[in-house]
Design a protein around this motif. Structure first.
Motif, short mmCIF file in Angstrom:
data_model
loop_
_atom_site.label_atom_id
_atom_site.label_comp_id
_atom_site.label_asym_id
_atom_site.label_seq_id
_atom_site.Cartn_x
_atom_site.Cartn_y
_atom_site.Cartn_z
N ALA A 272 0.85 -1.20 0.00
CA ALA A 272 0.00 0.00 0.00
C ALA A 272 0.89 1.25 0.00
N ALA A 273 0.38 2.31 -0.59
CA ALA A 273 1.12 3.59 -0.60
C ALA A 273 0.16 4.68 -0.16
N ILE A 274 0.62 5.49 0.79
CA ILE A 274 -0.19 6.65 1.21
C ILE A 274 0.41 7.89 0.54
N LEU A 275 -0.42 8.61 -0.15
CA LEU A 275 0.00 9.88 -0.76
C LEU A 275 -0.84 10.99 -0.14
N VAL A 276 -0.18 11.94 0.49
CA VAL A 276 -0.90 13.06 1.11
C VAL A 276 -0.78 14.25 0.17
N GLY A 277 -1.92 14.66 -0.38
CA GLY A 277 -1.88 15.76 -1.36
C GLY A 277 -1.14 15.26 -2.58
N GLY A 278 0.04 15.83 -2.78
CA GLY A 278 0.87 15.29 -3.86
C GLY A 278 0.95 16.23 -5.03
N ASP A 279 2.16 16.79 -5.22
CA ASP A 279 2.40 17.59 -6.41
C ASP A 279 2.58 16.61 -7.57
N GLY A 280 2.85 17.13 -8.74
CA GLY A 280 3.00 16.29 -9.93
C GLY A 280 4.02 15.19 -9.74
N ALA A 281 5.19 15.54 -9.13
CA ALA A 281 6.29 14.58 -9.03
C ALA A 281 5.90 13.42 -8.10
N SER A 282 5.35 13.73 -6.92
CA SER A 282 4.99 12.67 -5.96
C SER A 282 3.96 11.73 -6.55
N LEU A 283 2.98 12.32 -7.24
CA LEU A 283 1.93 11.50 -7.85
C LEU A 283 2.54 10.57 -8.91
N THR A 284 3.48 11.12 -9.69
CA THR A 284 4.15 10.31 -10.71
C THR A 284 4.90 9.15 -10.06
N TYR A 285 5.62 9.43 -8.96
CA TYR A 285 6.41 8.38 -8.30
C TYR A 285 5.49 7.29 -7.73
N VAL A 286 4.40 7.72 -7.08
CA VAL A 286 3.49 6.74 -6.48
C VAL A 286 2.84 5.89 -7.57
N ASN A 287 2.42 6.53 -8.64
CA ASN A 287 1.79 5.78 -9.73
C ASN A 287 2.77 4.76 -10.32
N ALA A 288 4.04 5.15 -10.41
CA ALA A 288 5.05 4.22 -10.95
C ALA A 288 5.19 3.01 -10.03
N LYS A 289 5.06 3.23 -8.72
CA LYS A 289 5.18 2.12 -7.75
C LYS A 289 3.98 1.18 -7.88
N VAL A 290 2.79 1.78 -8.04
CA VAL A 290 1.57 0.96 -8.19
C VAL A 290 1.66 0.13 -9.49
N LYS A 291 2.16 0.78 -10.54
CA LYS A 291 2.28 0.10 -11.83
C LYS A 291 3.27 -1.08 -11.73
N ALA A 292 4.35 -0.85 -10.98
CA ALA A 292 5.35 -1.91 -10.81
C ALA A 292 4.73 -3.10 -10.07
N CYS A 293 3.85 -2.82 -9.11
CA CYS A 293 3.16 -3.90 -8.38
C CYS A 293 2.37 -4.76 -9.37
N GLU A 294 1.66 -4.10 -10.26
CA GLU A 294 0.86 -4.84 -11.26
C GLU A 294 1.78 -5.73 -12.08
N LYS A 295 2.94 -5.17 -12.49
CA LYS A 295 3.86 -5.93 -13.36
C LYS A 295 4.36 -7.20 -12.69
N VAL A 296 4.66 -7.12 -11.39
CA VAL A 296 5.23 -8.31 -10.73
C VAL A 296 4.16 -9.23 -10.15
N GLY A 297 2.91 -8.80 -10.23
CA GLY A 297 1.82 -9.66 -9.74
C GLY A 297 1.43 -9.41 -8.29
N PHE A 298 1.93 -8.30 -7.69
CA PHE A 298 1.52 -7.95 -6.32
C PHE A 298 0.13 -7.32 -6.37
N GLU A 299 -0.53 -7.37 -5.21
CA GLU A 299 -1.70 -6.51 -5.06
C GLU A 299 -1.22 -5.16 -4.57
N SER A 300 -1.97 -4.11 -4.89
CA SER A 300 -1.56 -2.78 -4.43
C SER A 300 -2.78 -1.95 -4.05
#
Ligand code: NAP
Length: 290
Positions: A35-63
């Motif tokens: 799980a990832a908690i994002l508080v508010g989030g400017d463009g960069a933080s949102l991009t980083y969190v989305n990349a982490k969620v996407k990586a979870c999908e790629k490896v077969g994790f739940e997110s």
């Protein structure tokens, strides 16, 4: 000059993790859940969190992405963290930094259960790292280690200079490079904004790791011929030729430094993807540690 291709290396790691997840599933075991908690989030933080969620999908994790309003109180955030600490479905979680100014980052770091702290920021996990005990290693420094390992870079007996002493990058990086291990066993100089003769010290490095947070800070005159250069920095700079309106650059003047060194990590496509791969490695080990 050899490019330390973090994008390709991270893809290799993700394929390896995906195989392990398949085996877990085939054995009827739990699928790792990040799980990832994002508080508010400017463009960069949102991009980083989305990349982490996407990586979870790629490896077969739940997110799970928990996106909280920027105006949320510190108490509400701590309650959310407590909820995730006690949720058996979640194996590990991160709180994306930076946080809004009214929230105390140190309190938040302490609130995350060390058992689920897959960013490796909790003091208990930092302590274990220092003692060379099994634990979650901080994602970015561990990503750098993994990159050095996979490119067979000799670190033992080498002089490693780290620029920057932040709790999340520079300081743990220096500890990991000095630890008795492979990679490790380097003689480390940790430098910061009060360091005298920084240029001269950097120019003696066999391995130079820049985590200074200043665009193109490391220039060719700071680099020894044949050195290994790792660029942790990420900066968005305006670029009207790009659809997004910006491009990413690092802490290292890549164009000139790459002419002089033996190995260098690019930005983008260097340490960034390795950080995400390292987070996936930690989440998998959260299951294994259980
Ligand atoms: P930070 O908390 O701002 O720390 C920067 C460090 O650099 C501090 O220790 C500071 O010294 C030192 N410094 C600043 N100016 C200096 C100077 N002129 N000479 C020598 N040292 C100087 O930054 P951070 O969180 O460690 O991040 C560093 C960079 O890495 C940033 O660009 C960040 O965006 C990037 N980053 C990338 C990833 C990734 O996945 N690739 C992950 C995390 C961070 P003092 O302690 O004395 O102030």
């Amino acid at each position: 000059m050899v490019l330390l291709d973090g994008k390709k290396t991270a893809q290799d790691i993700q394929l390896e993790i995906a195989e392990k997840v398949k085996c877990l599933k085939a054995d009827g075991k739990k699928t790792p859940h990040l799980a990832a908690i994002l508080v508010g989030g400017d463009g960069a933080s949102l991009t980083y969190v989305n990349a982490k969620v996407k990586a979870c999908e790629k490896v077969g994790f739940e997110s799970t992405l928990v996106h909280i309003d920027a105006t949320t109180s510190e108490e509400d955030l701590l309650n959310k963290i407590d909820e995730l600490n006690n949720d058996d479905a979640i194996d590990g979680f991160i709180v994306q930094l930076p946080l809004p100014k009214h929230i105390d980052e140190a309190k938040v770091t302490l609130a995350v259960s060390p058992r689920k702290d897959v960013d490796g920021f909790h003091p208990e996990n930092i302590g274990k790292m220092c003692l060379n005990l099994p634990t979650f290693l901080p994602a970015t420094p561990n990503g750098v280690l993994e990159m050095l390992k996979r490119y067979n870079i000799e670190t033992s007996g080498k002089h490693c200079v780290v620029i920057g002493r932040s709790h999340i990058v520079g300081s743990p990086m220096s500890i990991l490079m000095a630890r008795n291990g492979n990679p490790g066993n380097a003689t480390v100089t940790l430098t910061h904004s009060r360091t005298s003769n920084l240029k001269e010290i950097c120019a003696t490095a066999d391995i130079l790791i820049a985590a200074v947070g200043r665009p193109l800070f490391v220039t060719a005159d700071m680099v020894k011929e044949g050195a290994v250069v790792v660029d942790v920095g990420i900066h968005r700079v305006e670029d009207s030729s790009k659809k997004s309106g910006f491009k990413l650059i690092g802490d290292v003047d890549f164009a000139n430094v790459s002419e002089k060194c033996s190995h260098i990590s690019p930005v983008p496509g260097g340490v960034g993807p390795m950080t995400i791969a390292s987070l996936m490695m930690n989440t998998l080990s959260a299951i294994e540690l259980k």
